[in-house]
Each structure stands twice: as structure tokens, then as C-alpha cells.
Design an enzyme around this catalytic site. Structure first.
Site, PDB file in Angstrom:
ATOM      1  N   GLU A 157       0.839  -1.199   0.000  1.00 25.64           N
ATOM      2  CA  GLU A 157       0.000   0.000   0.000  1.00 25.64           C
ATOM      3  C   GLU A 157       0.875   1.252   0.000  1.00 25.64           C
ATOM      4  OE1 GLU A 157      -3.530   1.875   2.894  1.00 25.64           O
ATOM      5  OE2 GLU A 157      -2.250   0.218   3.600  1.00 25.64           O
ATOM      6  N   LYS A 169      -9.051   2.956  -2.248  1.00 19.56           N
ATOM      7  CA  LYS A 169      -9.371   2.263  -0.999  1.00 19.56           C
ATOM      8  C   LYS A 169     -10.789   2.610  -0.570  1.00 19.56           C
ATOM      9  CE  LYS A 169      -7.197   1.423   3.537  1.00 19.56           C
ATOM     10  NZ  LYS A 169      -6.000   1.746   4.363  1.00 19.56           N
ATOM     11  N   CYS A 186      -5.692  -2.866   2.289  1.00 20.04           N
ATOM     12  CA  CYS A 186      -5.534  -2.958   3.744  1.00 20.04           C
ATOM     13  C   CYS A 186      -6.847  -3.120   4.497  1.00 20.04           C
ATOM     14  CB  CYS A 186      -4.748  -1.757   4.254  1.00 20.04           C
ATOM     15  SG  CYS A 186      -4.052  -2.041   5.914  1.00 20.04           S
TER      16      CYS A 186
END
Length: 694
Positions: free
Chosen positions: A54, A123, A179
């Protein structure tokens, strides 16, 4: 097919890689160089897909530096340089990068392939608790008001609902989340899997605290299992700021709940892990588990949001070569765990399933006695051990086991002695019936040459003995208000190595019918080692394990050795159980089963994996594998189903499958084996020889 038989991609596998590069905070040029070096290594080793952490181009720990135009422009340039470099790389790479869209900044994963940016995924869930303050710098995916973003002078697909196809690799459709996305109750990847993604990728930073590494394993394992998918996970390592956090660089690859690869944590250098993912196995599992399809129907609206993006890569590289060996452990004994602790757990569970099933059958029927034939061989030994434990559970005397050994024309002194010792060991009611007089009467009635003193050992001669034993057992059960316990195992049923209507085929209840021969071997050894039926007796059980497998129906010629050896006719059980597992459990084509067997059973000196902890009696070259697989296929698909359609009740013990027509396996009794044998014919006769001096 023959030209590329030894390439893993030919058989539904795809090599994937996960990279953990060293990084420098706010140095995109350095970070891009480290990323590219790992991507080139991944391509050289045959990977079709490689994932990086990430925000890897900037580093995750830039905090308010993400508001600096110079850093963001440097990240844009680093991304462009990676895209240009990818023109010569036969793989897709996924990198983490901050991306400006309108007046918002997004924490993104960029998919790069074939010299261009194929798509950008923002994200979805931004953590704002504990040590995380991502909403301070970034916007969540659903804040975007566009489905494209301008990067490198072209419009690129943008959004959380993107799926990426790599058309050069059949079955490889992947999805990317970032994540925190996998830590939420319903991760975006759940819907992506229903939309057809076979590989799920997570770019993470994920600082380390005590216990977190183990939880990541659980999280990734469970998500891969629920989604019937492969899951690639990567997190930040050396170089991220340690102002308030630390980083361990954990990388994982799971497939349907099974760990395939993991990184070393806390390394100072960049690292790359590889795994060969079985895309065909995942597809077969999704077909088999019909509730997966039902979930697609129920979540149609969510799935409809996804767009499929094509990622073309150059037609070159190791994964298209004639030979790319499988770098994945394939156990020689799929029914028997190689690890001793797991093997003991497996044996304990299987044994208790068998015992509990027999206890229920006796309890429900009100019958307190069982009749069993004891030959001194492996299967009847284990069935007798199950009966003993069942009587203990029912608080009934073991004398309620009416055990009979019935010597015939070919019974050896060794097995007869072992049968007597076993019955004494268990403490059952032991009896011995010489079946030769009744067999002679039957042979005389038939006018068989043997009744006239001629050595005519045909199938009728064999089956008269097997039939007489069965007839005695059923009449003895009638007489004693008992049930006959079957002893035939899964391997024999698969190969049709049982006489129709006799003891290894027919009984009132069969405790062994879904237990393969290789597992029964270890069950008997486990019972001996753990004293399940008493502290003594390991000697006689070990003797049984050392006895050649034989029906003992044709008299031996010398030294009391059996004239018949089962495996000389139907092939070695250790190899046939391997063939059975991959044919029954996954429905793989024979060519793939042969490929897996060649990897598992071939020359391990040149192989990718060390010898299994389990002792194998033999090593098989490709010609052996092909010959024995041919025997298996014809017996399984053409010759034996009519026997399996009328087998007695028996408990299923494992996910490897059973052959009960009421359970796992329903097939016509008059099918052909031609399509399986034709596929097997595509397998070469020998493996290529390594270059001289290699």
C-alpha cells in the site's frame, strides 16, 4: 499438449508473486526502482502477477507530506516510468500510489500491464482509530464522482468495482482491495469473488504489534476460504518511518484457506515470495459448492457494479516456455497428513467417526452383537479394532463381537496366525471355520475341474471361496441376532477390487467403505501406538502392517508365500489412492493428475520439495504413472460402478469423498472410459532429461 506438458500453466496453475521492497519515505524514484527490480525478478521466474504494498511508491508514513504537490507529482512520474517499463514484462503488476482525482486525494492501487496503466482502484474503507488517521489525507472510494482518471495522458478506468482479466492465463481474473478493506464485516473482495475474481489481492501497509501477524494469517485464510479464491497479501517493510510505529513486511499467499507461501518478517532487504495457484481447482470448487452460485443470484445488484478490464501482457517469458516445473508441494499421500501431529489428529478423528457411526447403528437397531470375518490382513484388522472400541462405548462385552477366521485353499500360515492373535488381543468370541469342505461341495456341484483333482485356479475357484465365507457370515448373523460388519475399503471400491455380493462388497454395515487403503495403514499403526484397545498388541498389529496385500485365493507355490499380490494386478495403492483423490475430489483431467503425480512421485533429487515425512515404498517415473493411471481410469469409470451402486450403508469420514450412491458419487453403471483414456494419451511417455552437468 505433449510439447508443454511440463509447464504448470498448461494444467490450470498460475504463478503469482508478492513483493516487499525496501522503501524510503517520500522518495518515489528510489521506491519505483526497488519495485521494478522485484517485478523483473518475478517475470524471470515465470510469475503472471506481482503485488506490492500500500502506497509503496511514496511510502505509507508520509502523513501530511501527502498534501505536498512535489511529492504527488513525483509519484505520478514514478507510476508513469513503471508503466513504460512494463512494456517488456510478461506480467501484471499492482503498486500502491496516491492519486489526485478532482479536488480529492485517494489511496490507490494501480494495475500496470503491457506498457500502460490498466486501471486504478481506490481504498474503500479508511481507518480512523488507534494509530490510523487516513481520513486526514485521503477520501474513501465512494466519494469519487467519476469512473475514469487522467494518468500519463490517457483516461484510465477508476473505481473500487474493477475486475482485471489476464487473457493469456485461463481463469486468471483478479480484484484489488487495500488494507482495511479486508478487515471490515463484508470486504469488497467478497462481491468481487462472486463476480468471477479467482485471485484477490490486498495491498497493505499494516504496522506490526504483538499478535497481529497471527491475526493476519487468520483473516487472509478465512477470506480465501469463504470466497473459494486465492488471496495475495503484502504489507510494508524496511524503510517506513518508525516515528510511532514498526513494520514487519509480512506477505502471504493463501488458496481456499490453505497457506501456500509466506515471507520472512523483519528483513532488511527487499524480498519476493512466489506461489503456484491452482485456478482450475478453485473453479471446480465453485462449481461443486452450489451455494456459491446461489450467493451470486442473491447479490446480483452488487455484482452488476463491476467492470471487467482486460490486461494484455507481452507474449513472452518463462511462463510460456515448454518446461516450467510446479513450485508447490504436492503430497504423495493426499489422504494422510505428512506432519506427524496432524496425522495423529486425522487418525483420531477418522477412528472416532467410524466408531460413533457403528455405535449409532447398533443403538438404533437394538442389536447388541456383530459378526465379522477376520483374515489376518489389513482391512479386517482395522474393522475389528473399530468393533472393539464400539463395544467399549456401548458398555457391552467385547465377547459380543463374534469373529470368525475361515481358512481356505490358499490361506497362509502367517495370516492365519495373525488372525488368531488379533482375536485373542481384542478379547472377542473367536471361532475358526474351515471352509474347504463346503467349497469342495460347491465345486463338485458345479462340475469344476478342481473337484476332480485338477489345478484349475480360475475366477470361479476364487469366488467360491469368497462366497462361502460371506454365506457363513450372514447365516451366523441370522443365527446370533447380529449384523455383519463389512471390511472393504474405499480404494477397493474405486478399483472394483471386490467380488460382487461377497464380504469385501456386501455386509449389513461397512465401517471402512470411505477410508482409503493408505489411511487404513496409518490408522492401524496409530491404534497400536496409542493403545486404543489396550496396552499390548502392537507386535501383532505391526506384523499385519508388514504383510503383503493378497486375497489369498490361489495356493502359493513355495515357502507359504501368497501366489497373488493385489498390487501386481491393480497397481500400487499408494499411487492409486493419489489418482483417486484428484479424480474423485476435484474432477481433474487425467493429464493434470499425471502432471501432479510426476511432481509428487518423480525424481526428488531434481524436484522442488524434499522427501515427504511419510515413507513411500517406491518412486515412479512418468511411464509408471501413466500405466497405473490407465489401469485406474478404466477400472473406475468403466468396470466397477455397478458394484458401487448397491454398497451397504457406511459413514463418510473425509472431504476427500466417498463412493456411496446415496452420498458423494452418483454415476451410471454402464458408462465408458474412452474420454479419460484419450486425455491420458496426451501425456508424454517420459520426462525430459536435464541438461548435462546440471
Amino acid at each position: 499438449m505433449k510439447e508443454r506438458f511440463f509447464n504448470l500453466y498448461t494444467h490450470g496453475f498460475a504463478r503469482v508473486a508478492v513483493g516487499v521492497p525496501r522503501c524510503r519515505v517520500a522518495d518515489p524514484v528510489f521506491n519505483a526502482a526497488e519495485t521494478l527490480a522485484l517485478a523483473r525478478e518475478a517475470a524471470e521466474k515465470g510469475a503472471a502477477l506481482v503485488a506490492f504494498p500500500e502506497l509503496g511508491l511514496s511510502a505509507y508514513t508520509c502523513d501530511d507530506l501527502f498534501r505536498q504537490k512535489a511529492l504527488l507529482e513525483a509519484c505520478d512520474e514514478a507510476l508513469r516510468s513503471l508503466a513504460e517499463a512494463s512494456a517488456s514484462l510478461p506480467l501484471a503488476m499492482i503498486v500502491g500510489v496516491p492519486v489526485r482525482v478532482g479536488h480529492s486525494l485517494f489511496n490507490c492501487a494501480a494495475v500496470i500491464a503491457g506498457g500502460r496503466i490498466a486501471g486504478v482502484v481506490p481504498k474503500s474503507y479508511l481507518p480512523n482509530y488507534g494509530e490510523f488517521y487516513e481520513p486526514r489525507q485521503f477520501s474513501a472510494a465512494d466519494c469519487a464522482r467519476t469512473d475514469t482518471v487522467s494518468l500519463g495522458g490517457e483516461d484510465v478506468p477508476f473505481g473500487a468495482s474493477l475486475l482485471f482479466d489476464l487473457p493469456q492465463v485461463e481463469g486468471l481474473r483478479f480484484h484489488v482491495e487495500i488494507c482495511e478493506d479486508v478487515w471490515v464485516p463484508i470486504p469488497p473482495s467478497s462481491f468481487a469473488a462472486l463476480g468471477g475474481a479467482s485471485v484477490l489481492v490486498n495491498l497493505s501497509a499494516s504496522n506490526v504489534v504483538v499478535g497481529k501477524a497471527g491475526y493476519r494469517h487468520q483473516l487472509v485464510s478465512q477470506q480465501s476460504a469463504r470466497c473459494l479464491a486465492a488471496y495475495l497479501y503484502t504489507s510494508a517493510g524496511k524503510g517506513e518511518s518508525t516515528t510511532d510505529m514498526a513494520w514487519d513486511g509480512q506477505a502471504l499467499v493463501y488458496e481456499n484457506g490453505e497457506l501456500l507461501a509466506h515471507s520472512e518478517r523483519f528483513l532488511d532487504d527487499s524480498q519476493l515470495i512466489f506461489a503456484d495457484v491452482d485456478l482450475e481447482r478453485l473453479a471446480q470448487e465453485r462449481i461443486r459448492q452450489t451455494t456459491f452460485g446461489d450467493s451470486i443470484r442473491r447479490h446480483h445488484d452488487e455484482i452488476a457494479k463491476f467492470r471487467v478490464i482486460r490486461c494484455d501482457v507481452p507474449q513472452a517469458g518463462a511462463w510460456e516456455s515448454p518446461v516450467l516445473p510446479l513450485a508447490r508441494r504436492v503430497e504423495r499421500f493426499p489422504y494422510v497428513p505428512a506432519d506427524s501431529k496432524r496425522r495423529d489428529e486425522r487418525c483420531n478423528e477418522v477412528y472416532n467417526i467410524q466408531v460413533q457411526a457403528l455405535v449409532q447403528r447398533l443403538s438404533q437397531s437394538g442389536i447388541k452383537k456383530v459378526v465379522i470375518g477376520v483374515s489376518g490382513g489389513l482391512d479386517s484388522t482395522h474393522a475389528l479394532l473399530v468393533c472393539a472400541k464400539a463395544m467399549d462405548r456401548l458398555a457391552l462385552p467385547r465377547a459380543n463381537i463374534l469373529a470368525y477366521t475361515m481358512p481356505g485353499f490358499a490361506t497362509s500360515e502367517r495370516t492365519l496366525r495373525q488372525a488368531r492373535q488379533l482375536m485373542a488381543l481384542v478379547g472377542c468370541t473367536a471361532s475358526e471355520i474351515d471352509i474347504r469342505p463346503s467349497c469342495m461341495q460347491m465345486l463338485e456341484d458345479l462340475g469344476h475341474p478342481y473337484s476332480e483333482g485338477k489345478a484349475e485356479y480360475d475366477v470361479t475357484f476364487e469366488n467360491v471361496q469368497a462366497g462361502e465365507r460371506t454365506n457363513h457370515l450372514f447365516r451366523l448373523a441370522n443365527f446370533n441376532h447380529a449384523i455383519v460388519i463389512g471390511t472393504g475399503d474405499l480404494s477397493e471400491l474405486a478399483l472394483g477390487w471386490c467380488t460382487y455380493g461377497v464380504g469385501d462388497h456386501m455386509s449389513h454395515y461397512n465401517v471402512n467403505a470411505s477410508v482409503p487403503k493408505t489411511l487404513i495403514t496409518h490408522l492401524v499403526r496409530w491404534v497400536a501406538e496409542t493403545g486404543q484397545i489396550g496396552e499390548s498388541g502392537s507386535e501383532v498389529l505391526e506384523a499385519v502392517l508388514d504383510t503383503d496385500i493378497s486375497p489369498e485365493l490361489i495356493p502359493g507355490k513355495a515357502n507359504g508365500a501368497p501366489e497373488q499380490k493385489t498390487e501386481s494386478v491393480i497397481g500400487p495403492y499408494e499411487l492409486q489412492d493419489f489418482n483417486l483423490y484428484y479424480t474423485l475430489r476435484f474432477g481433474f483431467a487425467p493429464s493434470k493428475v499425471a502432471f501432479l503425480a510426476q511432481h509428487a512421485w518423480g525424481d526428488r533429487e531434481r524436484g522442488a520439495w524434499p522427501e515427504s515425512a511419510l515413507v513411500a515404498r517406491n518412486q515412479y517415473d512418468l511411464a509408471d504413472i501413466k500405466r497405473n493411471l490407465g489401469i485406474f481410469l478404466d477400472r473406475f469409470f468403466r468396470q466397477s460402478q455397478f458394484k458401487r451402486t448397491c454398497i451397504p450403508n457406511a459413514p463418510k469420514v473425509g472431504s476427500g469423498g466417498s463412493l456411496s450412491p446415496r452420498g458423494d458419487w452418483r454415476a451410471p453403471s454402464d458408462s465408458e472410459s474412452v474420454v479419460w483414456l484419450a486425455d491420458l494419451a496426451r501425456v508424454p511417455d517420459a520426462a525430459p532429461q536435464p541438461p548435462a552437468g546440471s
